[in-house]
Design an enzyme around this catalytic site. Structure first.
Site, short mmCIF file in Angstrom:
data_model
loop_
_atom_site.label_atom_id
_atom_site.label_comp_id
_atom_site.label_asym_id
_atom_site.label_seq_id
_atom_site.Cartn_x
_atom_site.Cartn_y
_atom_site.Cartn_z
N THR A 326 0.83 -1.21 0.00
CA THR A 326 0.00 0.00 0.00
C THR A 326 0.86 1.25 0.00
O THR A 326 0.60 2.23 -0.72
CB THR A 326 -0.93 0.01 1.22
OG1 THR A 326 -1.74 -1.18 1.20
CG2 THR A 326 -1.83 1.22 1.23
N GLN A 356 -6.28 -1.79 -2.49
CA GLN A 356 -5.54 -0.62 -1.99
C GLN A 356 -4.74 0.02 -3.13
O GLN A 356 -3.90 -0.64 -3.74
CB GLN A 356 -4.59 -1.02 -0.86
CG GLN A 356 -5.29 -1.50 0.40
CD GLN A 356 -5.45 -3.00 0.45
OE1 GLN A 356 -5.51 -3.66 -0.60
NE2 GLN A 356 -5.51 -3.56 1.64
N ASP A 400 -12.13 3.06 3.28
CA ASP A 400 -11.02 3.65 4.04
C ASP A 400 -10.29 4.71 3.22
O ASP A 400 -9.06 4.83 3.29
CB ASP A 400 -10.00 2.57 4.45
CG ASP A 400 -10.64 1.42 5.21
OD1 ASP A 400 -11.71 1.60 5.79
OD2 ASP A 400 -10.05 0.32 5.20
N TRP A 470 -9.02 1.46 12.44
CA TRP A 470 -7.91 0.68 11.91
C TRP A 470 -6.97 0.24 13.03
O TRP A 470 -6.44 -0.87 13.00
CB TRP A 470 -7.16 1.54 10.89
CG TRP A 470 -6.00 0.90 10.21
CD1 TRP A 470 -5.79 -0.44 10.02
CD2 TRP A 470 -4.88 1.56 9.61
NE1 TRP A 470 -4.61 -0.64 9.33
CE2 TRP A 470 -4.04 0.57 9.08
CE3 TRP A 470 -4.53 2.90 9.46
CZ2 TRP A 470 -2.85 0.88 8.42
CZ3 TRP A 470 -3.36 3.21 8.80
CH2 TRP A 470 -2.53 2.21 8.28
#
Length: 563
Positions: A326, A356, A400, A470
């Site tokens: 990521t 991601q 997210d 998270w």
């Protein structure tokens, strides 16, 4: 590197004994109190009283407490020394594992390379913190407390980023002990510097409540009358105003058609001058720049502006599904301190199937983005570390899509929730605070959170939440913003089971719109609807500038809230 730590004045000789015992003492206290003079025992107890890992704190102060002439700076530096040694051990281990994994698969190799990069940055932050303490008196140290806390919070974030990225359980287990101990020691340092007045009182010192160093008291307004953050310097404000009027003269001009000095943004950054004073200004003319850009840590005070967020665009398509961590998927990464961007777009075109895929990653301390746009799907904007401010921006994504562990305020911006893949849900935020003393958190202030047109028809079928935790101490505040009817009435979504539900801090204040009704919100211990006084803590003036020295004067100042 461990040698760099020594070169910066951090005495490894002092901490070798400390470091050998750190792993053992995170959960256990020292046992040599009886051999110390009572005043020194009391001093250590005072210093460690606010920490979460008291045994490790007492052990890290063991050597300095035997010096009867040690002052408060010696005690703080001792804690930083112990932390630096632990991070250096983690870095050495990561480098060793990378060497041993030379023939391993590319994913493992990339994750360990990421670890090396992160831990080197952590060492840099500790060096800077150590130097700040050594060069400061008690007034300047208090004045720069927010900066110090931001640096130390970044050390924790870098350690966690390293650990999160290692996919191989055995390698992760090898790194875990040293990294978690480093985070514990850093959390202790944060606790100590956060209570500087108590530390000084233990040494018979007291901060003068009057303005420090002749500085004029400023109201804690989020935005000054000229439309720029109050923490901008006079030179920055003049520069931004000049650009608004079309009068700014750039150091470098980038144009794909050859009409500038450079055809690529990377080439303009490569020309960053040594021993620069002031800003390095880069004007990027309209065009789609398909290049992966990093504003390196030595490239401080870069101001980059374009012809508009839909005209000057930096784009890429790296994704987790495509084999990248990521951290490495970002089309544009800003690391160097003091980065400013205006009128630019940042995209990642990997699509929702790429999982991601970051458009913009920011680690720059005291960075700002004006009239910018960030477009992707999952993990669009990675607000990784440092104090960050976003105003009049557009940010779009699905899962997210605003995430990280910085101290970040997004203000007067449009947040667009896109349609995810089938059987997926949307979460606007995923804040990553892992230790309770970190100064980090994500604030969305006076923004609009709306669905894109493709999502509108399915907005009640596809669930959308404001965020999920998270990490254990995840902190997110949504205030004075407009929330569309597509926001699930529960508001927030769990990460996994009851993880972090008691330790997180999620708050809402003064929001409006059909999605702002809090009657059916989650009943988690960590969620609350806050009052105005509590909301004031998360305005730009207080949360990003750390106006602790202003509050100490007792002089009233503007809160920055709309109402």
């Amino acid at each position: 590197m461990i040698g760099k730590v020594a070169a910066s004045g951090i005495s490894l000789i002092l901490v070798v004994g400390v470091a050998l015992a750190v792993v053992a003492v995170v959960n256990h206290g020292g046992d040599d109190k009886d051999n110390k003079p009572s005043s020194q025992v009391k001093m250590v107890e005072t210093m460690c009283s606010q920490t979460n890992y008291k045994g490790a704190c007492e052990q890290s102060l063991g050597s300095v407490s035997k010096n009867s002439s040690a002052d408060y700076k010696d005690y703080i530096k001792a804690v930083l020394e112990a932390t630096a040694e632990q991070v250096s051990k983690s870095l050495n281990l990561s480098q060793s594992l990378l060497t041993d994994s030379a023939t391993s698969n590319a994913t493992i190799k990339m994750s360990l390379e990421d670890c090396n990069e992160m831990l080197n940055l952590a060492v840099d932050q500790l060096q800077a913190s150590f130097s700040m303490v050594g060069d400061s008196d008690m007034h300047t140290l208090d004045d720069r407390n927010a900066e110090l806390r931001s640096w130390l919070s970044s050390v924790i974030t870098y350690s966690e980023t390293c650990l999160d990225g290692v996919p191989e359980p055995k390698l992760q287990a090898q790194l875990k002990d040293t990294l978690r101990n480093a985070s514990a020691l850093t959390d202790n340092a944060l606790a100590i510097v956060s209570e500087l007045s108590k530390v000084l009182e233990a040494f018979g010192l007291k901060l003068d409540p009057k303005p420090l160093n002749g500085r004029r008291l400023l109201g804690a307004t989020e935005i000054g009358e000229d439309g720029f953050p109050t923490w901008f310097s006079a030179a920055d404000r003049k520069l931004m105003a000049a650009h608004s009027n079309g009068n700014v003269k750039p150091n470098a001009v980038v144009a794909k058609d050859g009409s500038g000095q450079f055809k690529t943004i990377a080439a303009a950054l490569a020309a960053y001058p040594k021993n620069l004073r002031g800003r390095y200004v880069i004007y990027v003319k309209a065009g789609v720049y398909n290049e992966y850009i990093t504003v390196e840590k030595n490239m401080v005070n870069v101001f980059m502006y374009g012809d508009g967020p839909r005209k000057t665009i930096v784009t890429g398509n790296k994704s987790n599904r495509g084999g990248f961590s990521t951290f490495k998927t970002a089309s544009f990464s800003a690391i160097g301190q003091g980065f400013i961007a205006k009128s630019m777009g940042f995209t990642n075109t990997a699509g929702p199937e790429g999982h991601q895929a970051v458009a913009l990653r920011v680690q720059s301390e005291m960075s700002a983005f004006f009239n910018c746009r960030m477009d992707a799907y999952q993990d669009t904007l990675y607000v990784q570390t440092g104090r960050q401010f976003y105003r009049n921006c557009v940010i779009s994504g699905t899962i997210d899509f605003i995430f990280g562990d910085s101290s970040c305020v997004i203000q007067n911006s449009l947040i667009i929730v896109r349609r995810p893949m089938d059987n997926q849900l949307n979460t606007v935020t995923a804040q990553g605070r892992t230790q309770s003393h970190e100064s980090t958190g994500l604030v969305i202030h006076n923004c609009r959170i709306v669905p894109e047109q493709k999502l509108t028809a399915d907005r009640f079928k596809i669930q959308t939440y404001l965020g999920r935790p998270w990490k254990e101490y995840s902190r997110t505040v949504i205030m004075e913003s407009t929330l569309g009817d597509f926001i699930n009435p529960a508001g927030w979504y769990p990460w996994a089971g009851d993880f972090a539900l008691n330790t997180l801090y999620y708050a809402e204040y003064g929001n409006r719109g059909p999605g702002a009704n809090t009657n059916r919100r989650v009943k988690w211990k960590g969620f609350k609807v806050i009052n105005r006084n509590e909301a004031l803590q998360f305005t730009v003036g207080r949360f990003l500038s750390g106006d602790r020295w202003i509050r100490a004067t007792g002089v009233p100042y503007l809160s920055g809230l709309k109402h």
